[in-house]
Design an enzyme around this catalytic site. Structure first.
Site, PDB file in Angstrom:
ATOM      1  CB  SER A  18     -31.901 -33.272  14.840  1.00 27.48           C
ATOM      2  OG  SER A  18     -30.794 -32.552  14.899  1.00 27.48           O
ATOM      3  CG  ASP A  64     -27.106 -39.739  14.740  1.00 21.92           C
ATOM      4  OD1 ASP A  64     -27.056 -38.377  14.798  1.00 21.92           O
ATOM      5  OD2 ASP A  64     -28.083 -40.268  15.214  1.00 21.92           O
ATOM      6  CG  HIS A 117     -28.450 -36.504  12.588  1.00 24.08           C
ATOM      7  ND1 HIS A 117     -28.596 -36.506  13.988  1.00 24.08           N
ATOM      8  CD2 HIS A 117     -28.991 -35.306  12.279  1.00 24.08           C
ATOM      9  CE1 HIS A 117     -29.075 -35.432  14.582  1.00 24.08           C
ATOM     10  NE2 HIS A 117     -29.165 -34.716  13.486  1.00 24.08           N
TER      11      HIS A 117
END
Length: 314
Positions: free
Chosen positions: A121, A262, A289
């Protein structure tokens, strides 16, 4: 099977604009003094801490890859800086690049076998920017549910929002217009979004995610300043962030992955695939995610893909 070795420590980190001593907490799984490049793991959030990524500790047992986790400045077991809350000029990418440089030097990972870097991320955003500098010692790069730019990330989130039930879309819009994020309708909509796109584990949240949620709730300094008041409302210091123009400078072989559902939508992955010279991109079916925490075989599949990528011959 490799023997499990765990070492914890603190790397002193000097920040020119901060008078007090600061440090970065780290945890090492395995032996970093050998001939195998360790995997340095950069977490997301910003401000989520390292614990939700401990899935990757298994890279030591399964593939003999030592793993270095760390909490970025401002969160977890590293120095917190609540006095810098809201200071967008302070909470910038460069601060975290400096911290990563400092940690690598402290652990003496530049020479010898070097190191791999895995960023998830926001950690992947940082990782891509860091790798574009072609740092000494970097062998391979993994961008896990990362984002090539905040603008593309926002577009991707909007695509998912547009597919939500109309009443939930209205609750999200109303909260943003009023700047009020505590209504039951908003929390219901955010919960729906989180279960579908952030982490598709059942039950939600999985226990591995609880420390990250705790970090983000108890000290909002980093997340609120860099991202915004809500996961779906971005007005922080990362708002105009992009790494796109720097991607052609990445020389390390790179693995890019995301999940089918995601929050890091495919459109935010395309620049990685198109512009990084040596790259492979995988989208995991039915994944969110944090698909490294999800069932359906995704956790095992991700470990296998990452482990094999990091240990394959040049």
């Amino acid at each position: 099977m490799a023997e499990i070795q765990v070492k914890e420590g603190k790397a002193p980190f000097k920040i020119s604009s901060i008078d007090e001593p600061c440090f970065t907490y780290y945890k090492i799984i395995g032996d970093i003094s050998g001939s195998t490049p360790p995997v340095v793991v950069a977490h997301g959030g910003p401000g989520a801490g390292h614990e939700y990524l401990l899935t990757f500790a298994d890279l030591w047992q399964k593939y003999g890859l030592p793993v270095v986790f760390y909490d970025q400045i401002g969160c977890g077991s590293s120095t917190h800086l609540p006095q810098k809350s809201g200071d967008q000029s302070f909470w910038q990418e460069q601060l975290f690049q400096d911290e990563l440089d400092n940690l690598l030097d402290h652990l003496e990972l530049r020479g010898g076998p070097g190191f791999h870097l895995l960023g998830q991320s926001w950690g992947g955003m940082l990782g891509a920017a860091f790798a574009a500098r072609r740092p000494q010692g970097l062998r391979r790069l993994v961008l896990a549910s990362a984002l090539a730019s905040k603008e593309l990330a926002t577009r991707g989130v909007q695509i998912w929002r547009d597919q939500m039930p109309p009443n939930m879309q209205h609750a999200l819009d109303e909260a943003e217009q009023k700047g009020e994020y505590d209504s039951p309708a908003y929390k219901q909509a955010l919960g729906f979004y989180n279960k579908k796109h952030v982490c598709r584990a059942d039950p939600f949240p999985p226990r591995e995610l609880l420390p990250a949620l705790k970090h983000l709730t108890e000290d909002t300094t980093v997340y609120r300043t860099m991202n915004g008041p809500s996961p779906l409302t971005a007005d922080g210091s990362l708002n105009n962030w992009t790494v796109i123009s720097r991607l052609p400078q990445i020389s390390a072989p790179t693995l890019v992955y995301n999940g089918e559902y995601d929050t890091s939508h495919d459109i935010a992955q395309v620049p990685f695939f198109e512009l990084i010279p040596r790259v492979r991109w995988i989208t995991f079916p039915d994944g969110g995610h944090m698909c490294h925490l999800e069932g359906g075989g995704r956790r095992e599949r991700i470990l296998k893909v990452v482990g094999e990528f990091l240990t394959q011959k040049e």
